[in-house]
Structure formats: structure tokens, C-alpha cells
Design a protein around this motif. Sequence first.
Motif, PDB file in Angstrom:
ATOM      1  N   LYS A 184      -9.604   8.611  11.634  1.00 60.52           N
ATOM      2  CA  LYS A 184      -9.429   9.487  10.269  1.00 60.52           C
ATOM      3  C   LYS A 184      -8.059  10.209  10.522  1.00 60.52           C
ATOM      4  O   LYS A 184      -7.086  10.209   9.404  1.00 60.52           O
ATOM      5  CB  LYS A 184     -10.433  10.513   9.879  1.00 60.52           C
ATOM      6  N   GLN A 185      -7.723  10.880  11.593  1.00 58.39           N
ATOM      7  CA  GLN A 185      -6.507  11.682  11.666  1.00 58.39           C
ATOM      8  C   GLN A 185      -5.382  10.781  11.884  1.00 58.39           C
ATOM      9  O   GLN A 185      -4.258  10.986  11.193  1.00 58.39           O
ATOM     10  CB  GLN A 185      -6.587  12.629  12.963  1.00 58.39           C
ATOM     11  N   MET A 186      -5.551   9.622  12.312  1.00 56.64           N
ATOM     12  CA  MET A 186      -4.269   8.880  12.486  1.00 56.64           C
ATOM     13  C   MET A 186      -3.824   8.017  11.009  1.00 56.64           C
ATOM     14  O   MET A 186      -3.022   8.156  10.613  1.00 56.64           O
ATOM     15  CB  MET A 186      -4.597   7.494  13.375  1.00 56.64           C
ATOM     16  N   MET A 187      -4.963   7.913  10.317  1.00 55.82           N
ATOM     17  CA  MET A 187      -4.823   7.281   8.879  1.00 55.82           C
ATOM     18  C   MET A 187      -4.418   8.313   8.041  1.00 55.82           C
ATOM     19  O   MET A 187      -3.466   7.882   7.170  1.00 55.82           O
ATOM     20  CB  MET A 187      -6.099   6.600   8.304  1.00 55.82           C
ATOM     21  N   LEU A 188      -4.555   9.561   8.355  1.00 58.28           N
ATOM     22  CA  LEU A 188      -4.060  10.783   7.281  1.00 58.28           C
ATOM     23  C   LEU A 188      -2.743  10.875   7.661  1.00 58.28           C
ATOM     24  O   LEU A 188      -1.697  11.061   6.826  1.00 58.28           O
ATOM     25  CB  LEU A 188      -4.808  11.897   7.496  1.00 58.28           C
ATOM     26  N   ALA A 189      -2.274  10.850   9.135  1.00 57.42           N
ATOM     27  CA  ALA A 189      -0.859  10.891   9.515  1.00 57.42           C
ATOM     28  C   ALA A 189       0.019   9.843   8.708  1.00 57.42           C
ATOM     29  O   ALA A 189       0.972   9.939   8.298  1.00 57.42           O
ATOM     30  CB  ALA A 189      -0.717  10.900  10.880  1.00 57.42           C
ATOM     31  N   MET A 190      -0.544   8.756   8.569  1.00 60.66           N
ATOM     32  CA  MET A 190      -0.030   7.455   8.174  1.00 60.66           C
ATOM     33  C   MET A 190       0.080   7.634   6.714  1.00 60.66           C
ATOM     34  O   MET A 190       1.395   7.393   6.171  1.00 60.66           O
ATOM     35  CB  MET A 190      -0.656   6.175   8.466  1.00 60.66           C
TER      36      MET A 190
ATOM     37  N   LEU B 295       0.710  -1.310   0.025  1.00 61.72           N
ATOM     38  CA  LEU B 295      -0.129   0.005   0.035  1.00 61.72           C
ATOM     39  C   LEU B 295       0.674   1.323  -0.132  1.00 61.72           C
ATOM     40  O   LEU B 295       1.858   1.179   0.320  1.00 61.72           O
ATOM     41  CB  LEU B 295      -0.921   0.025   1.264  1.00 61.72           C
ATOM     42  N   ASP B 296       0.302   2.397  -0.209  1.00 68.51           N
ATOM     43  CA  ASP B 296       0.920   3.587  -0.305  1.00 68.51           C
ATOM     44  C   ASP B 296      -0.081   4.741   0.479  1.00 68.51           C
ATOM     45  O   ASP B 296      -1.228   4.278   0.564  1.00 68.51           O
ATOM     46  CB  ASP B 296       1.510   3.962  -1.591  1.00 68.51           C
ATOM     47  N   GLY B 297       0.490   5.650   0.470  1.00 67.91           N
ATOM     48  CA  GLY B 297      -0.366   6.950   0.945  1.00 67.91           C
ATOM     49  C   GLY B 297      -1.792   7.095   0.223  1.00 67.91           C
ATOM     50  O   GLY B 297      -2.790   7.285   0.694  1.00 67.91           O
ATOM     51  N   ALA B 298      -1.578   7.054  -1.048  1.00 70.69           N
ATOM     52  CA  ALA B 298      -2.631   7.258  -2.122  1.00 70.69           C
ATOM     53  C   ALA B 298      -3.768   6.123  -1.689  1.00 70.69           C
ATOM     54  O   ALA B 298      -5.344   6.396  -1.671  1.00 70.69           O
ATOM     55  CB  ALA B 298      -2.496   6.882  -3.523  1.00 70.69           C
ATOM     56  N   THR B 299      -3.457   4.812  -1.254  1.00 70.98           N
ATOM     57  CA  THR B 299      -4.554   3.664  -0.937  1.00 70.98           C
ATOM     58  C   THR B 299      -5.278   4.292  -0.039  1.00 70.98           C
ATOM     59  O   THR B 299      -6.585   4.015   0.109  1.00 70.98           O
ATOM     60  CB  THR B 299      -3.710   2.577  -0.494  1.00 70.98           C
ATOM     61  N   ILE B 300      -4.622   4.752   1.423  1.00 74.22           N
ATOM     62  CA  ILE B 300      -5.473   5.349   2.513  1.00 74.22           C
ATOM     63  C   ILE B 300      -6.259   6.631   2.190  1.00 74.22           C
ATOM     64  O   ILE B 300      -7.227   6.800   2.696  1.00 74.22           O
ATOM     65  CB  ILE B 300      -4.318   5.451   3.475  1.00 74.22           C
ATOM     66  N   VAL B 301      -5.607   7.669   1.458  1.00 73.91           N
ATOM     67  CA  VAL B 301      -6.408   8.855   1.104  1.00 73.91           C
ATOM     68  C   VAL B 301      -7.632   8.356   0.283  1.00 73.91           C
ATOM     69  O   VAL B 301      -8.725   8.759   0.694  1.00 73.91           O
ATOM     70  CB  VAL B 301      -5.460   9.779   0.342  1.00 73.91           C
TER      71      VAL B 301
END
Length: 137
Positions: free
Chosen positions: A99-105, A6-12
Motif C-alpha cells: 500500500k505504501q509503495m502504491m501510494l508513493a507511485m 493510468l494515473d494517480g487517481a486510478t491507484i488511489v
Amino acid sequence: MSVEILDGATIVNFLQDEEAFSASVLNRFAYLDTDNDGLLSYAEMLKELQSLRVLETHFGIDVEPDPDELARVYESLFVQFDHNLNGTIDLDEFKKETKQMMLAMANGLGFLPVQMVLEEDSILKKAVEREFPKVAS
């Protein structure tokens, strides 16, 4: 557990899919709310906090942490979720902080793919499954 890429885009992308994100958060909250009172106590949230493995070191090999330090870390993480400081976490607080934790990740990962070991029922695993649905063989 499974190894996923995964990468940041997957999470966003997952966070932007309000329906998928909300459903995953609601399911996780319901799983943690063992007494079904609509609130998470410290005891109910502790298992989730422990699964974050915040003091894991040496590439997956745990070092015995100081119990007092570990207790302080878990208490401070609980307070991070408990926005109104009433000693419990409601669904809205849980969703906002998740959501905040996932954005930080996502910000930390950036946009280069990495491999991670994910719990089968984790919200991150749901993000990967949404982005890369399994193809039937």
C-alpha cells in the motif's frame, strides 16, 4: 504484459476499495508463498523484487548492473517489507508495504494519465481493470 493508461487517481481509488485491494494482495501473496507456510522468505520474495526492475535504464533496455549493487538493492527492499526484521514477511507486512509503495507511485504519477507496461497478474493491472472494466464486444 500489456500497455495500460493510468494515473494517480486510478491507484488511489483502488487502494480505497479495501475489498478489491485486499483480495489482490492476498492473491499475490499466495502466489509468492510457494511453500505455503504463510510467510515470504527472501528467496520467495526475490522474484517479486526483480520484477520491479529498479535498475532498468534507457527506456526498457537493460544495462548489465553490478551484481553486488543489485544484491544490496534487493536486500534493502526486502528489509523495507520486513517491518519486524525477523527475516520473513507476513501477509500484514506485505499488505502495508504494498500500500505504501502504491501510494508513493500514485503521488509520483499525479493526475495526468501515463502509459505503462504492466504484468498481467500485477496489482497495478488489477487497479486499472477495476477502474476501466473491459467491455464485451
